[in-house]
Scaffold this motif. Structure first.
Motif, short mmCIF file in Angstrom:
data_model
loop_
_atom_site.label_atom_id
_atom_site.label_comp_id
_atom_site.label_asym_id
_atom_site.label_seq_id
_atom_site.Cartn_x
_atom_site.Cartn_y
_atom_site.Cartn_z
N HIS A 232 50.98 37.90 40.96
CA HIS A 232 49.62 37.42 40.74
C HIS A 232 49.45 36.84 39.33
O HIS A 232 48.73 35.85 39.15
CB HIS A 232 48.62 38.55 40.98
CG HIS A 232 48.44 38.90 42.43
ND1 HIS A 232 47.52 38.25 43.23
CD2 HIS A 232 49.08 39.79 43.22
CE1 HIS A 232 47.59 38.75 44.46
NE2 HIS A 232 48.53 39.69 44.48
N ILE A 233 50.07 37.45 38.34
CA ILE A 233 50.01 36.89 36.98
C ILE A 233 50.61 35.50 36.97
O ILE A 233 50.06 34.56 36.38
CB ILE A 233 50.73 37.80 35.98
CG1 ILE A 233 49.96 39.11 35.78
CG2 ILE A 233 50.90 37.09 34.63
CD1 ILE A 233 50.66 40.10 34.88
N SER A 234 51.75 35.35 37.63
CA SER A 234 52.42 34.05 37.69
C SER A 234 51.52 32.98 38.30
O SER A 234 51.43 31.85 37.81
CB SER A 234 53.72 34.16 38.48
OG SER A 234 54.37 32.92 38.56
N GLU A 235 50.83 33.33 39.36
CA GLU A 235 49.95 32.37 40.04
C GLU A 235 48.76 31.99 39.18
O GLU A 235 48.33 30.83 39.18
CB GLU A 235 49.48 32.96 41.37
CG GLU A 235 50.58 33.11 42.41
CD GLU A 235 50.11 33.87 43.64
OE1 GLU A 235 48.98 34.43 43.60
OE2 GLU A 235 50.85 33.91 44.64
N GLN A 236 48.21 32.94 38.42
CA GLN A 236 46.98 32.70 37.69
C GLN A 236 47.20 32.25 36.24
O GLN A 236 46.25 31.90 35.55
CB GLN A 236 46.12 33.97 37.70
CG GLN A 236 45.64 34.37 39.09
CD GLN A 236 44.73 35.58 39.07
OE1 GLN A 236 43.96 35.77 38.12
NE2 GLN A 236 44.81 36.40 40.10
N LEU A 237 48.42 32.26 35.79
CA LEU A 237 48.71 31.88 34.40
C LEU A 237 48.28 30.44 34.16
O LEU A 237 48.74 29.50 34.82
CB LEU A 237 50.21 32.04 34.13
CG LEU A 237 50.64 32.08 32.67
CD1 LEU A 237 50.08 33.33 31.97
CD2 LEU A 237 52.17 32.08 32.59
N ASP A 238 47.37 30.24 33.20
CA ASP A 238 46.83 28.91 32.88
C ASP A 238 47.64 28.32 31.72
O ASP A 238 47.31 28.51 30.55
CB ASP A 238 45.35 29.02 32.51
CG ASP A 238 44.68 27.66 32.38
OD1 ASP A 238 45.40 26.64 32.24
OD2 ASP A 238 43.43 27.60 32.39
N VAL A 239 48.70 27.60 32.06
CA VAL A 239 49.60 27.08 31.04
C VAL A 239 48.90 26.03 30.18
O VAL A 239 49.13 25.96 28.96
CB VAL A 239 50.87 26.50 31.69
CG1 VAL A 239 51.82 25.95 30.62
CG2 VAL A 239 51.57 27.57 32.52
N THR A 240 48.05 25.22 30.79
CA THR A 240 47.34 24.20 30.01
C THR A 240 46.50 24.84 28.91
O THR A 240 46.48 24.36 27.77
CB THR A 240 46.45 23.35 30.93
OG1 THR A 240 47.27 22.71 31.91
CG2 THR A 240 45.70 22.29 30.13
N GLN A 241 45.81 25.92 29.24
CA GLN A 241 44.99 26.60 28.24
C GLN A 241 45.85 27.23 27.15
O GLN A 241 45.47 27.23 25.97
CB GLN A 241 44.12 27.66 28.92
CG GLN A 241 43.14 28.36 28.00
CD GLN A 241 42.12 27.41 27.38
OE1 GLN A 241 41.91 26.30 27.85
NE2 GLN A 241 41.48 27.84 26.30
N ILE A 242 47.01 27.74 27.52
CA ILE A 242 47.93 28.31 26.54
C ILE A 242 48.35 27.24 25.54
O ILE A 242 48.39 27.47 24.32
CB ILE A 242 49.15 28.92 27.25
CG1 ILE A 242 48.74 30.19 27.99
CG2 ILE A 242 50.28 29.21 26.25
CD1 ILE A 242 49.80 30.72 28.92
N ILE A 243 48.65 26.04 26.04
CA ILE A 243 49.05 24.94 25.17
C ILE A 243 47.89 24.51 24.28
O ILE A 243 48.07 24.19 23.10
CB ILE A 243 49.58 23.76 26.00
CG1 ILE A 243 50.87 24.16 26.72
CG2 ILE A 243 49.80 22.52 25.14
CD1 ILE A 243 51.99 24.61 25.80
#
Length: 658
Positions: A232-243
């Protein structure tokens, strides 16, 4: 380019859209992605001499199985085939072992077996570089050490896939010191190595924060079984926001790519579009490269099928294959690096080819003035080989100019009624530009990778000349891409050209005078080594204006006390008293070869900044020529560079900024 400066790094990415079995069935190889990656790297080998790195991230690996791998080699990119051969030796070693085991099992049970080479599941499980995300890097370092440990990609490992990270890029950050201070205030202990380490740790920190927030929410809600939290973490991880959070304070030019252990991938480009990034997508792959033609050649597609990643945007490909391209910050006025067009990128790109020809053509008016239109006693050529494309444009411009002269003379003859066939023959057949191959590179080696101490002798050995085509009454004109330090020009190339015994040697640089340091990727940071800067200092001394140097030093220190957004380039004062022509004349004196029997003249001509923009376009970056930097960090860099010069300190300016 006659002087040794370091290239931009090169990146290559192949992200497969299908399982490895698809490529095994269609192409007969489960290593399709790796093979295409090596193809992209081979086509960009001009971009790296310190070493190469390859990263692989495998999707959907079971718990306990490794999923992120890296291979790095200090062999230069010229030897990329050797690196591939080494990896295939490992592949074949694994194949022999697995096939032997399977044959033994067959002999015991009588069941058929599938050879390892035809079993994509086994290949993915056993061979480290068999995966869906393939990343390649060609390093030409501008900061940090130059050993294997400094090669990309960098890896940050964790027992959680969603906290594991692999990063590589083509970039320089001007404010790495400031970013390290921010990390220290958080309580982190950053390693003051390279800006790559800074980038890795910042993205890693934001990744940790996002992962932890998601984990706590899911665990505390009680709605997600603990054994399913990772999914579930993998699915919801917002990579754009992290960047977005990671890059908030970055200042520099960059294309940065990264893979997260769960299979998410990202690639981003700086807000000014300084560093290049091209992409290609079809039903089977999504691929990225620093140079467009690499993608065109490897995937056999045309120009229209290749796109640029927009500046200030990040492309995110989730492990599911879903792709988004979104802004991570506000785009700024675009200033792509002009040296990509002048020298770094391969010239078989149609746009770059035309731009380099245009750079050569822009030199024609200055040369005509320099030789007094005396083409009958002028021989034209080029050195080094990378200047050949600009030379062809230069010849096109000369011929066009000469045809216009002939046309005008013929028109005037007819208009005056004084047509003279003898005069016409003389007009048409004489005084045309003469093109000759003067310098020959008779040893196939890249001279810029040699240690600087022995480079001059190496150049003298590598190049030879054509004898008997230049007379003592001739001008010898040679086109060069750019002149940075002038050291190789003085100690090697002009000595070689002087053997032809011309009346005068005219060197035409298709780039303007390099007056200021670069801090966005090119290793041009020490002011005191630039021949144009040396010329300006020499002129100040000759004219009793040495006080300008001290005044500029004080002004630079004052600028560094200001907020970055308010800084200006105080070093412009060094050049302000002189015209471009005066600087060029002094450069001509400084590069005159010593200890030769030749007594002719040297004349160095530089492209104008106006000519540069006519050839490339108005948006291309010119800060190394004009001193007008596209980011605040550039002004901090140039002022610090002058302070280092005044105080006698060497090294890269952006390494010392804190």
């Amino acid at each position: 380019m006659s002087d040794p400066i370091r290239h931009e790094c090169g990146i290559a990415v192949v992200r497969l859209k299908k399982p490895l079995a698809y490529y095994q069935d269609k192409y007969g190889s489960a290593l399709y992605g790796l093979e295409r990656l090596f193809g992209l790297m081979a086509k960009q080998r001009n971009r790296g001499q310190d070493g190469i790195g390859i990263g692989c991230c495998k999707l959907d690996m079971p718990p306990g199985a490794p999923y992120m791998f890296r291979v790095r080699s200090t062999k230069s990119a010229e030897a990329i085939g050797e690196v591939l051969a080494d990896e295939m030796k490992e592949f074949n070693r694994i194949a022999r072992r697995v096939n032997a085991e399977r044959k033994e099992m067959r002999d015991e049970t009588g069941a058929d077996y599938t050879p390892f080479e035809e079993d994509p599941d086994a290949i993915k499980r056993e061979f480290e570089l068999a995966g869906e995300i393939n990343m390649g890097h060609l390093r030409y370092g501008t900061s940090g050490a130059f050993g294997k440990g400094s090669l990309h990609p960098y890896i940050r490992r964790s027992t959680w896939p969603t906290r594991s990270l692999m990063v590589m890029g083509n970039f320089n950050l001007t404010n790495s010191g400031e970013l390290n201070q921010i990390m220290m205030r958080r309580g982190q202990h950053p390693v003051f190595d390279t800006d790559t380490q800074t980038v890795l740790e910042e993205i890693g920190f934001q990744l940790d924060e996002a992962h932890t927030d998601l984990y706590h929410k899911m665990r505390d809600s009680g709605l997600v079984p603990l054994e399913e939290i990772t999914k579930h973490i993998s699915e919801q991880l917002d990579v754009t926001q992290i960047i977005r959070k990671s890059a908030d304070l970055w200042d520099g030019g960059y294309t940065i790519a990264g893979a997260i252990g769960n299979g998410d991938f990202f690639i981003m480009r700086d807000p000014q579009g300084i560093r290049p990034c091209h992409m290609y997508e079809d039903d089977e792959v999504i691929a990225f490269a620093s140079e467009r033609v690499a993608l065109m050649t490897v995937f056999e597609v045309n120009e229209e099928q290749i796109n640029e990643l927009p500046a200030a945007h990040v492309c995110v490909i989730k492990s599911s294959g879903h792709m988004t391209i979104a802004p991570f910050t506000q785009a700024q006025e675009q200033h792509p690096c002009s040296f990509e067009r002048i020298y770094f990128s391969r010239s078989n790109d149609s746009v770059i080819y035309r731009q380099r020809k245009a750079l050569g053509e822009q030199m024609v008016p200055q040369l005509i003035e320099a030789i007094g239109n005396d083409w009958e006693h002028t021989v034209t050529s080029f050195i080094p080989n990378t200047a050949e494309t600009a030379y062809h444009g230069f010849l096109d411009g000369l011929r066009y100019t000469r045809r216009l002269e002939v046309k005008q003379a013929i028109v005037e003859m007819f208009q005056s009624g004084s047509f003279d066939e003898t005069k016409l023959d003389d007009l048409v057949l004489r005084n045309w530009p003469r093109s000759e191959k003067i310098a020959h590179k008779d040893i196939k080696m890249r001279t810029f990778i040699a240690q600087e101490s022995g480079r001059d002798q190496l150049v003298s050995s590598v190049y030879d000349i054509t004898y008997g085509v230049v007379s003592p009454n001739d001008n010898l004109v040679v086109i060069d891409d750019s002149i940075v330090r002038g050291t190789t020009l003085k100690k090697s190339l002009l000595r070689i050209l002087a053997r032809t015994n011309p009346r005068r040697i005219i060197v035409c640089s298709t780039a303007p005078q390099i007056r200021y340091p670069d801090c966005y990727g090119i290793d041009m940071s020490e002011l005191g080594k630039f021949i144009a800067f040396q010329a300006a200092i020499a002129l100040l001394d000759e004219r009793g204006m040495r006080h300008v140097v001290k005044e500029t030093y004080e002004a630079c220190k004052e600028e560094l006390l200001k907020p970055k957004a308010e800084m200006t380039n105080a070093v412009k004062a060094i050049y302000a008293p002189f015209t471009d022509t005066e600087i060029s004349a002094k450069v001509s004196e400084l590069v005159y070869p010593q200890n030769t029997q030749w007594k002719g003249d040297i004349h160095v001509i530089f492209q104008s900044i106006e000519g540069l923009h006519k050839a490339l376009g108005p948006d291309y970056g010119d800060w190394y020529f004009s001193g007008d930097y596209p980011t605040p960090g550039g002004f901090a860099t140039v002022n610090r560079a002058f302070i280092n010069f005044f105080e006698g300190k060497g090294g890269r300016t952006y390494d010392t900024l804190l």
